[in-house]
Motif scaffolding. Structure first.
Motif, PDB file in Angstrom:
ATOM      1  N   TYR A 182       0.832  -1.203   0.000  1.00 57.22           N
ATOM      2  CA  TYR A 182       0.000   0.000   0.000  1.00 57.22           C
ATOM      3  C   TYR A 182       0.868   1.255   0.000  1.00 57.22           C
ATOM      4  O   TYR A 182       2.001   1.250   0.453  1.00 57.22           O
ATOM      5  CB  TYR A 182      -0.978  -0.006   1.189  1.00 57.22           C
ATOM      6  CG  TYR A 182      -0.320   0.044   2.549  1.00 57.22           C
ATOM      7  CD1 TYR A 182       0.133  -1.112   3.157  1.00 57.22           C
ATOM      8  CD2 TYR A 182      -0.168   1.256   3.227  1.00 57.22           C
ATOM      9  CE1 TYR A 182       0.731  -1.076   4.406  1.00 57.22           C
ATOM     10  CE2 TYR A 182       0.419   1.297   4.479  1.00 57.22           C
ATOM     11  CZ  TYR A 182       0.869   0.136   5.063  1.00 57.22           C
ATOM     12  OH  TYR A 182       1.472   0.177   6.285  1.00 57.22           O
ATOM     13  N   ILE A 213      -7.149  -3.089  -5.107  1.00 54.94           N
ATOM     14  CA  ILE A 213      -8.237  -3.931  -4.601  1.00 54.94           C
ATOM     15  C   ILE A 213      -9.428  -3.088  -4.142  1.00 54.94           C
ATOM     16  O   ILE A 213     -10.575  -3.499  -4.273  1.00 54.94           O
ATOM     17  CB  ILE A 213      -7.700  -4.858  -3.466  1.00 54.94           C
ATOM     18  CG1 ILE A 213      -8.766  -5.781  -2.909  1.00 54.94           C
ATOM     19  CG2 ILE A 213      -7.084  -4.097  -2.331  1.00 54.94           C
ATOM     20  CD1 ILE A 213      -9.013  -6.956  -3.758  1.00 54.94           C
ATOM     21  N   ASP A 214      -9.167  -1.885  -3.656  1.00 52.64           N
ATOM     22  CA  ASP A 214     -10.273  -1.039  -3.180  1.00 52.64           C
ATOM     23  C   ASP A 214     -11.195  -0.600  -4.323  1.00 52.64           C
ATOM     24  O   ASP A 214     -12.370  -0.334  -4.115  1.00 52.64           O
ATOM     25  CB  ASP A 214      -9.743   0.185  -2.436  1.00 52.64           C
ATOM     26  CG  ASP A 214      -8.687   0.911  -3.224  1.00 52.64           C
ATOM     27  OD1 ASP A 214      -8.833   2.101  -3.460  1.00 52.64           O
ATOM     28  OD2 ASP A 214      -7.709   0.265  -3.655  1.00 52.64           O
ATOM     29  N   LEU A 251     -15.984  -3.771  -1.644  1.00 50.00           N
ATOM     30  CA  LEU A 251     -15.554  -4.257  -0.328  1.00 50.00           C
ATOM     31  C   LEU A 251     -15.778  -3.192   0.726  1.00 50.00           C
ATOM     32  O   LEU A 251     -15.650  -3.419   1.903  1.00 50.00           O
ATOM     33  CB  LEU A 251     -14.064  -4.595  -0.359  1.00 50.00           C
ATOM     34  CG  LEU A 251     -13.659  -5.668  -1.340  1.00 50.00           C
ATOM     35  CD1 LEU A 251     -12.167  -5.807  -1.381  1.00 50.00           C
ATOM     36  CD2 LEU A 251     -14.309  -6.972  -0.963  1.00 50.00           C
ATOM     37  N   THR A 252     -16.098  -2.007   0.256  1.00 45.32           N
ATOM     38  CA  THR A 252     -16.151  -0.886   1.189  1.00 45.32           C
ATOM     39  C   THR A 252     -17.515  -0.215   1.195  1.00 45.32           C
ATOM     40  O   THR A 252     -17.695   0.793   1.837  1.00 45.32           O
ATOM     41  CB  THR A 252     -15.118   0.154   0.757  1.00 45.32           C
ATOM     42  OG1 THR A 252     -15.413   0.497  -0.588  1.00 45.32           O
ATOM     43  CG2 THR A 252     -13.722  -0.368   0.847  1.00 45.32           C
ATOM     44  N   LEU A 272     -17.029 -10.326  -0.897  1.00 43.13           N
ATOM     45  CA  LEU A 272     -15.889 -10.367   0.015  1.00 43.13           C
ATOM     46  C   LEU A 272     -15.626 -11.804   0.456  1.00 43.13           C
ATOM     47  O   LEU A 272     -14.487 -12.265   0.457  1.00 43.13           O
ATOM     48  CB  LEU A 272     -16.166  -9.478   1.233  1.00 43.13           C
ATOM     49  CG  LEU A 272     -15.091  -9.489   2.301  1.00 43.13           C
ATOM     50  CD1 LEU A 272     -13.783  -8.949   1.765  1.00 43.13           C
ATOM     51  CD2 LEU A 272     -15.522  -8.670   3.511  1.00 43.13           C
ATOM     52  N   THR A 323      -3.083  -1.387  -2.971  1.00 45.24           N
ATOM     53  CA  THR A 323      -4.099  -0.357  -2.762  1.00 45.24           C
ATOM     54  C   THR A 323      -3.437   0.986  -2.475  1.00 45.24           C
ATOM     55  O   THR A 323      -2.312   1.030  -1.971  1.00 45.24           O
ATOM     56  CB  THR A 323      -5.052  -0.733  -1.603  1.00 45.24           C
ATOM     57  OG1 THR A 323      -6.013   0.293  -1.467  1.00 45.24           O
ATOM     58  CG2 THR A 323      -4.326  -0.915  -0.298  1.00 45.24           C
ATOM     59  N   LYS A 345      -9.347   1.908   3.766  1.00 48.72           N
ATOM     60  CA  LYS A 345     -10.669   1.631   3.200  1.00 48.72           C
ATOM     61  C   LYS A 345     -10.992   0.146   3.177  1.00 48.72           C
ATOM     62  O   LYS A 345     -12.123  -0.241   2.963  1.00 48.72           O
ATOM     63  CB  LYS A 345     -10.702   2.142   1.754  1.00 48.72           C
ATOM     64  CG  LYS A 345     -11.031   3.589   1.602  1.00 48.72           C
ATOM     65  CD  LYS A 345     -11.375   3.749   0.150  1.00 48.72           C
ATOM     66  CE  LYS A 345     -11.467   5.168  -0.303  1.00 48.72           C
ATOM     67  NZ  LYS A 345     -11.715   5.170  -1.750  1.00 48.72           N
ATOM     68  N   LEU A 346      -9.965  -0.691   3.319  1.00 46.67           N
ATOM     69  CA  LEU A 346     -10.189  -2.137   3.139  1.00 46.67           C
ATOM     70  C   LEU A 346     -10.840  -2.761   4.356  1.00 46.67           C
ATOM     71  O   LEU A 346     -10.605  -2.333   5.495  1.00 46.67           O
ATOM     72  CB  LEU A 346      -8.861  -2.837   2.856  1.00 46.67           C
ATOM     73  CG  LEU A 346      -8.135  -2.410   1.596  1.00 46.67           C
ATOM     74  CD1 LEU A 346      -6.866  -3.218   1.443  1.00 46.67           C
ATOM     75  CD2 LEU A 346      -9.006  -2.586   0.368  1.00 46.67           C
ATOM     76  N   ASP A 347     -11.623  -3.779   4.103  1.00 45.87           N
ATOM     77  CA  ASP A 347     -12.252  -4.511   5.188  1.00 45.87           C
ATOM     78  C   ASP A 347     -11.167  -5.234   5.984  1.00 45.87           C
ATOM     79  O   ASP A 347     -10.335  -5.934   5.399  1.00 45.87           O
ATOM     80  CB  ASP A 347     -13.214  -5.533   4.577  1.00 45.87           C
ATOM     81  CG  ASP A 347     -14.159  -6.082   5.604  1.00 45.87           C
ATOM     82  OD1 ASP A 347     -15.360  -6.022   5.379  1.00 45.87           O
ATOM     83  OD2 ASP A 347     -13.683  -6.572   6.663  1.00 45.87           O
ATOM     84  N   LEU A 387     -10.231  -8.817   5.253  1.00 47.74           N
ATOM     85  CA  LEU A 387      -9.448  -9.133   4.053  1.00 47.74           C
ATOM     86  C   LEU A 387      -7.949  -9.087   4.315  1.00 47.74           C
ATOM     87  O   LEU A 387      -7.176  -9.827   3.720  1.00 47.74           O
ATOM     88  CB  LEU A 387      -9.815  -8.122   2.959  1.00 47.74           C
ATOM     89  CG  LEU A 387      -9.207  -8.332   1.594  1.00 47.74           C
ATOM     90  CD1 LEU A 387      -9.733  -9.604   0.976  1.00 47.74           C
ATOM     91  CD2 LEU A 387      -9.532  -7.154   0.683  1.00 47.74           C
ATOM     92  N   ILE A 388      -7.557  -8.216   5.208  1.00 48.10           N
ATOM     93  CA  ILE A 388      -6.115  -8.008   5.368  1.00 48.10           C
ATOM     94  C   ILE A 388      -5.586  -8.519   6.698  1.00 48.10           C
ATOM     95  O   ILE A 388      -4.463  -8.223   7.076  1.00 48.10           O
ATOM     96  CB  ILE A 388      -5.741  -6.510   5.194  1.00 48.10           C
ATOM     97  CG1 ILE A 388      -6.542  -5.628   6.142  1.00 48.10           C
ATOM     98  CG2 ILE A 388      -5.939  -6.072   3.770  1.00 48.10           C
ATOM     99  CD1 ILE A 388      -6.059  -4.196   6.147  1.00 48.10           C
TER     100      ILE A 388
END
Ligand SMILES: Nc1ncnc2c1ncn2[C@@H]1O[C@H](COP(=O)(O)OP(=O)(O)OP(=O)(O)O)[C@@H](O)[C@H]1O
Ligand SMILES: [Mg+2]
Length: 498
Positions: free
Chosen positions: A249, A303-304, A309-310, A351, A375, A380-382, A385-386
């Motif tokens: 990122y 990915i965002d 996902l957001t 997701l 990203t 912003k990512l869930d 996911l990370i």
């Protein structure tokens, strides 16, 4: 001498005659017993075992993997010993001209002190069968023949052949031309030229050496990759699929895509650039995953932006043009139809589908795979996911500081040091410029530009950015003060006592 030849001739004739009589008049049972016994005698006299590996087994459709692996192994290990070599142009190989031993050539190999013989041969075809044919006789079937002493049977059949096949595959992978794949929309998956992924040769020149980044951070990533590459047994021991997730990122132009290319070159892996918006649903996503090979990096860029996902897509719909009161009914209908169509066409990957793709049961098939997400907005990512285990390592690529600049100066100008470096170091500390911007300024634009000019150009660009930043700060401060004054005046006007 002549007499001896005459005696030999008559002996041979007698043997032939006896053999013909035996063939003709001896009962079948007796003949079989004789044959078995003669084979026993032969095996006593000839204590060697032979194993053949045909090029095509069964239906003549697909080349045998074992044959290819043996050929690669022998090309690398024994072709120096062969006197007659065959040159072949092999597609998808780094070195397209591959030398291997020619037909009827024999080489030796040694394994744990045991000597073995490899021969490349071809079965003979009967040319008479084609004498009246328009077509020329086909080439005989090729095979490799391995010969070794029977006392080493266990060692050779259990360990040596496994070693040859593994080593051959490994050499093949090392020498192959790497590919960059991208997924096809599912409408092209069926029919004559069905394929889920299209590819071109991967030729990105980025390496960790040319990547502008702090040395310590770079080494940490390289060590992590090496540990992963050598971790087959370790992953098996801890009961985890052999894969690793990286999240890269940072702002645009800080080298996320460049790092992926550097990783692929460092690991000698293929790259699968997965365009999620072209994937219709979770089932398609799974099918794509199954079609990826091992020793690969699967990349999902931005990915965002690729997925809902957001909750962004819903927001977009809510703010959509349909709410505009000024639009007449006909246009509104048209737009809503179009939006609906787009909705149907766009990806329904969810997701949970993506999470399953990363670490579901299916993700373990193939092995030795790296998944990279990039990203610009990590917040912003869930978090699901990370989380660690899915994206094991989070790597921030940030603005260019002096250490990163030194790498770029070396890459672009071959300059390891310069009297302007300290000025640049100070400027880089107070300006947020990306490596992409620095690189652009460092690149000579004409033949007249030398190192001095390029560095001066960079200093000029950095000073402009610095001034703009300072001006913006003053403006912001003024605005803040103005707001404060307003507030005080409002209070006074409204009769509040401070
Ligand atoms: N860290 C870096 N080291 C070397 N070159 C870099 C680096 N960062 C950027 N560059 C140069 O800038 C160009 C753009 O970088 P890159 O595409 O990797 O950025 P990115 O982070 O992927 O941006 P985006 O978020 O927009 O996709 C590259 O072609 C490369 O030449
Ligand atoms: Mg990028």
């Amino acid at each position: 001498m002549g007499e001896l030849w005459a005696q030999m001739g008559s002996l041979m004739a007698t043997i032939m005659f006896v053999y013909a009589m035996v063939e003709r008049f001896l009962p079948t049972a007796l003949r079989d017993t004789l044959q078995i016994n003669s084979q026993k005698v032969m095996s006593l006299l000839y204590p060697y075992v032979q194993i053949t590996f045909p090029e095509f087994s069964g239906e003549r459709l697909k080349r045998s993997e074992a044959y290819t692996a043996i050929q690669t192994y022998l090309s690398e290990n024994s072709s120096q010993l062969a006197k007659r070599l065959k040159a072949e142009v092999v597609k998808d190989s780094q070195n397209p001209l591959v030398l291997s031993m020619d037909d009827d050539e024999e080489v030796t190999d040694e394994f744990k002190g045991v000597k073995l013989w490899w021969a490349a041969s071809k079965t003979a075809t009967n040319p008479h069968a084609y004498s009246f044919s328009y077509y020329s006789p086909p080439d005989g079937k090729r095979y490799f023949k391995l010969t070794f002493h029977k006392k080493h049977r266990d060692l050779i059949t259990v360990s040596y052949i496994k070693h040859v096949l593994e080593e051959g595959k490994e050499i093949g992978l090392r020498n192959r031309q790497r590919k960059l794949y991208t997924n096809n929309p599912s409408s092209g998956w069926y029919g004559y030229k069905q394929s889920k992924w299209s590819h071109i040769v991967f030729e990105h020149p980025a390496t960790f050496e040319t990547l502008a980044m702090e040395k310590r951070k770079k080494e940490e990533i390289m060590n992590d990759l090496v540990k992963f590459r050598n971790g087959k047994d370790y992953y098996a021991k801890i009961g985890k699929a052999w894969k690793r997730g990286y999240l890269l990122y940072g702002p645009p132009g800080t080298g996320k895509s460049t790092m992926i290319a550097a990783m692929a070159n460092f690991m000698n892996y293929d790259v699968y650039d997965l365009e999620l918006t072209a994937v219709k649903d979770n089932t398609e996503l799974r099918k794509l995953l199954i079609e990826t090979s091992s020793k690969a990096i699967i990349v999902v860029e931005d990915i965002d932006c690729s997925l809902d996902l957001t909750g962004q897509r819903n927001m977009k719909k809510e703010n959509g043009s349909n709410n505009n009161e000024e639009l007449d009914q006909e246009l509104r209908d048209h737009l809503s139809r179009k939006e609906e169509e787009e909705g149907n066409k766009s990806s329904k990957v969810t997701l949970s589908g993506l999470l399953n793709f990363i670490d579901g049961i299916w993700s373990a098939c193939g092995g030795e795979r790296i998944i990279v997400f990039t990203t610009n907005f990590v917040d912003k990512l869930d978090p699901a996911l990370i989380r660690t285990g899915r994206m094991d390592k989070h790597i921030e690529l940030s603005y260019c500081r002096f250490e990163a600049f030194k790498v770029l100066a070396k890459n672009y100008l071959d300059a390891n040091s310069h009297h302007l470096f300290p000025t640049i170091a100070n400027l880089l500390q107070v300006t947020n410029v990306t490596p992409a911007d620095v690189a652009e300024n460092l690149m000579p634009k004409s033949l007249n530009e030398d190192v001095d000019t390029c560095l001066e150009n960079l200093i000029h660009a950095l000073e402009v950015i610095k001034e703009e930043k300072a001006k913006k700060k003053v403006e912001e401060k003024d605005k803040e003060e103005e707001n404060n004054v307003h507030t005080v005046e409002d209070v006074k006007e409204n009769g509040f006592i401070l």
